[in-house]
Design a protein around this motif. Structure first.
Motif, PDB file in Angstrom:
ATOM      1  N   TYR A  96       0.860  -1.177   0.000  1.00 33.68           N
ATOM      2  CA  TYR A  96       0.000   0.000   0.000  1.00 33.68           C
ATOM      3  C   TYR A  96       0.898   1.229   0.000  1.00 33.68           C
ATOM      4  O   TYR A  96       1.704   1.430   0.910  1.00 33.68           O
ATOM      5  CB  TYR A  96      -0.913  -0.022   1.229  1.00 33.68           C
ATOM      6  CG  TYR A  96      -1.873   1.158   1.350  1.00 33.68           C
ATOM      7  CD1 TYR A  96      -2.215   1.948   0.263  1.00 33.68           C
ATOM      8  CD2 TYR A  96      -2.446   1.470   2.584  1.00 33.68           C
ATOM      9  CE1 TYR A  96      -3.102   3.007   0.387  1.00 33.68           C
ATOM     10  CE2 TYR A  96      -3.343   2.520   2.730  1.00 33.68           C
ATOM     11  CZ  TYR A  96      -3.665   3.292   1.619  1.00 33.68           C
ATOM     12  OH  TYR A  96      -4.544   4.341   1.758  1.00 33.68           O
ATOM     13  N   VAL A  97       0.772   2.055  -1.039  1.00 35.93           N
ATOM     14  CA  VAL A  97       1.541   3.293  -1.174  1.00 35.93           C
ATOM     15  C   VAL A  97       0.605   4.465  -0.868  1.00 35.93           C
ATOM     16  O   VAL A  97      -0.436   4.615  -1.516  1.00 35.93           O
ATOM     17  CB  VAL A  97       2.115   3.441  -2.597  1.00 35.93           C
ATOM     18  CG1 VAL A  97       2.839   4.776  -2.749  1.00 35.93           C
ATOM     19  CG2 VAL A  97       3.054   2.291  -2.923  1.00 35.93           C
ATOM     20  N   LEU A  98       0.971   5.282   0.103  1.00 33.92           N
ATOM     21  CA  LEU A  98       0.151   6.443   0.460  1.00 33.92           C
ATOM     22  C   LEU A  98       1.039   7.680   0.445  1.00 33.92           C
ATOM     23  O   LEU A  98       2.046   7.743   1.164  1.00 33.92           O
ATOM     24  CB  LEU A  98      -0.483   6.249   1.836  1.00 33.92           C
ATOM     25  CG  LEU A  98      -1.585   7.233   2.263  1.00 33.92           C
ATOM     26  CD1 LEU A  98      -2.461   6.612   3.348  1.00 33.92           C
ATOM     27  CD2 LEU A  98      -1.014   8.562   2.782  1.00 33.92           C
ATOM     28  N   LEU A  99       0.679   8.660  -0.384  1.00 30.95           N
ATOM     29  CA  LEU A  99       1.431   9.918  -0.457  1.00 30.95           C
ATOM     30  C   LEU A  99       0.590  11.039   0.128  1.00 30.95           C
ATOM     31  O   LEU A  99      -0.573  11.211  -0.258  1.00 30.95           O
ATOM     32  CB  LEU A  99       1.807  10.241  -1.899  1.00 30.95           C
ATOM     33  CG  LEU A  99       2.602  11.541  -2.117  1.00 30.95           C
ATOM     34  CD1 LEU A  99       3.620  11.368  -3.249  1.00 30.95           C
ATOM     35  CD2 LEU A  99       1.705  12.741  -2.409  1.00 30.95           C
ATOM     36  N   GLY A 100       1.187  11.792   1.055  1.00 31.80           N
ATOM     37  CA  GLY A 100       0.461  12.930   1.595  1.00 31.80           C
ATOM     38  C   GLY A 100       1.200  13.613   2.722  1.00 31.80           C
ATOM     39  O   GLY A 100       2.079  13.034   3.369  1.00 31.80           O
ATOM     40  N   THR A 101       0.843  14.869   2.932  1.00 30.50           N
ATOM     41  CA  THR A 101       1.308  15.641   4.085  1.00 30.50           C
ATOM     42  C   THR A 101       0.080  16.314   4.693  1.00 30.50           C
ATOM     43  O   THR A 101      -0.961  16.422   4.045  1.00 30.50           O
ATOM     44  CB  THR A 101       2.328  16.718   3.674  1.00 30.50           C
ATOM     45  OG1 THR A 101       1.712  17.590   2.698  1.00 30.50           O
ATOM     46  CG2 THR A 101       3.573  16.104   3.059  1.00 30.50           C
ATOM     47  N   GLY A 102       0.195  16.744   5.948  1.00 31.13           N
ATOM     48  CA  GLY A 102      -0.957  17.403   6.546  1.00 31.13           C
ATOM     49  C   GLY A 102      -0.877  17.493   8.042  1.00 31.13           C
ATOM     50  O   GLY A 102       0.178  17.820   8.611  1.00 31.13           O
TER      51      GLY A 102
END
Length: 540
Positions: free
Chosen positions: A385-391
């Motif tokens: 599972y590849v998850l890209l994000g910032t926050g």
């Protein structure tokens, strides 16, 4: 106001030649992906694509956003705009800036002032943990007042329609309603788009630097007309947009229906306190739900099978400028996990791209064990599972912790356009477990490449993904049912991928064939928003 356009059966080019009237539009928004470095989310895509469709009809469009202390630097100064705020003359500047792709019918502008600063979210928005919207209301109040002055001085020519987007632009409607210096705005038709009702721009009427009375101390206004329904001492900029615009729309038909009902989170996210205002707008015939579109033409395609090289490159680029030791160490950890896949692709790639917020990943934050179950099921089939994000920091911390524990969870805690494009092109299943979703653009981008999506059956996701036809959906009457069905939906998708190849391929084909075009959406804009039902829409 807009003139009536004849219904043409000829090609678009000939139709435009035959038209007698060119209408003049102004789009006012916080983001604009038609220019560089001015996008965080889907708003930027809309502001990029809708003006292009309007231009194809032969109409003229001006688009204005804040400069965020950077976007004006290579622009051309058009005008100095003096505006009165806090009984002080604010000197603001209107610049015209170059677009990534030029269009003779579209002009792009930014407003510069030292207090219109870059934010810590994508260089645009500011996360104020203790006083929500404090900083952003400051910069967008200055921005909107400068735009009002530019309209008054006809810097965009003689306008017909002003299309406002989310609370960041709705101070213009306050100025139109109450400010005697901007009575010229009363002659224009204002359309207001709700991209995300959860973010409303709520601030006190007084006793704060970013209060309404601080900015406009001598303006008489009706507090009851501006008041937030829950906080009596505050005004609500989202509510102002809904109450004062000539037409209001959401970005999908199902989200419109959702927001007419009160929220009962987390089971259901609806009107967020503004459902009565929206019901009144609907009763007045001013409220519409129109699905956003997606771009299917002139795509800059990312090469196939470049996901993991692009992840590695993106991580190395970020490491070179990362000053936070903890984040640098985590980037190195992520890069190490990617190395084995540079030579051999995993058997199955599930992926997500999103801001790390309650809207997007509430189910993971409250029920991390559900994410672990999904990762365990992936591990048994050699999947990742590849998850890209910032926050939000607490979401980043949670996902970093799981990444250290689970070798098949690749959390890319940075931003990279190349990686995002590769995710849409190279993944097997796009995962979108949004708590609510006004429209969603990611599922459209994934489906464009024939990638099935697993989504929560809410808002615009209802309007775009069909269960076991173009993808997979999950829902439930209670929170626990939703989380259980999310895991079960993932199991169903994985089972079809492994054991029913022909069904999986048909779902891929169905997803690829779906077309959510901006032409169809903008046809509805002309028909329902720009002149009510008086205009017939030209056929391209």
């Amino acid at each position: 106001m807009l003139g009536v356009i004849q219904l043409f059966s000829k090609p678009e080019e000939q139709a435009n030649l035959n038209r007698k009237i060119m209408n003049n539009f102004l789009f006012v928004a916080s983001e604009n992906d038609a220019i560089s470095n001015c996008k965080v989310g889907g708003v930027g895509d809309v502001i990029r694509d809708v003006p292009r469709q309007i231009s194809k009809r032969g109409d003229r469009v001006h688009v204005v956003t804040p400069s965020y202390s950077r976007l004006h630097q290579e622009g051309t100064l058009i005008s100095k705009l003096n505006v009165q705020l806090r009984e002080v003359t604010y000197v603001t500047y209107l610049y015209e800036v170059k677009a990534k792709e030029e269009d003779e019918n579209i002009s792009h502008y930014v407003i510069h002032h030292p207090e219109i600063e870059a934010g810590n979210l994508g260089g645009i928005y500011q996360h104020d943990a203790f006083e929500p919207f404090y900083t952003d209301v400051i910069k967008f109040t200055i921005f909107c007042t400068a735009v009002a002055e530019a309209i008054k001085q006809k810097k965009f020519g003689k306008l017909d329609i002003v299309h406002l987007h989310d609370w960041h632009s709705s101070t213009l409607l306050f100025l139109k309603e109450y400010h005697p210096a901007y009575s010229a705005l009363e002659k224009l038709r204002f359309v207001y788009c709700i991209h995300n009702l959860a973010l409303q721009g709520i601030r006190p009427f007084e006793n704060s630097y970013s209060s309404l009375k601080n900015w406009f101390p001598k303006i008489d206004f009706d507090k009851d007309a501006l008041r937030d329904p829950r906080y009596a001492d505050c005004y609500n900029l989202m509510a102002i947009g809904i109450r004062f615009a000539d037409a209001v729309h959401t970005v999908s038909p199902s989200y419109k229906q959702d927001v007419l009902l009160p929220s009962e989170a987390p089971e259901f996210v609806g009107g967020e306190g503004l459902e009565n205002d929206l019901r009144q707008a609907d009763k007045d015939g001013r409220f519409h739900g129109i699905l956003n579109g997606s771009n299917y033409h002139d795509l800059k395609e990312t090469k196939k099978n470049k996901l993991f090289p692009n992840i590695a490159t993106g991580i190395f680029k970020q490491l070179q400028k990362e000053h936070n030791r903890q984040k640098a160490e985590f980037l190195a950890h992520t890069g190490e996990k990617v190395v084995p896949f540079l030579k051999k692709r995993p058997n199955f790639i599930c992926a997500s791209v999103a801001r790390l917020t309650e809207q997007k990943f509430y189910f993971f934050k409250r029920s991390p064990e559900a994410l672990i179950q999904i990762l365990d099921k992936l591990e048994r089939v050699g999947g990742i599972y590849v998850l890209l994000g910032t926050g939000a920091p607490d979401y980043e911390e949670l996902l970093r912790d799981i990444s250290y524990k689970k070798r098949n969870f690749i959390f890319i805690n940075t931003q990279s356009e190349e990686v995002v494009n590769s995710i849409y092109r190279d993944s097997d299943l796009y995962f979108m477990p949004s708590l609510f979703e006004p429209c969603g653009i990611s599922q459209m981008l994934a489906m464009r490449h024939g990638q099935p999506c697993l989504v929560h059956h809410t808002g615009g996701l209802k309007d775009t993904v069909q269960h076991v036809h173009t993808g997979f959906t999950f829902d439930g009457k209670t929170y626990d049912e939703k989380v259980y069905n999310m895991v079960e939906g993932f199991k169903e998708a994985l089972y079809l991928f492994e054991h029913e190849k022909s069904t999986w391929k048909q779902i891929q084909l169905n997803a690829r064939k779906m077309r959510f075009t901006w032409k169809k959406s903008v046809d509805e804009y002309y028909k329902l928003l720009y002149t009510g039902n008086a205009m017939e829409v030209g056929i391209a």
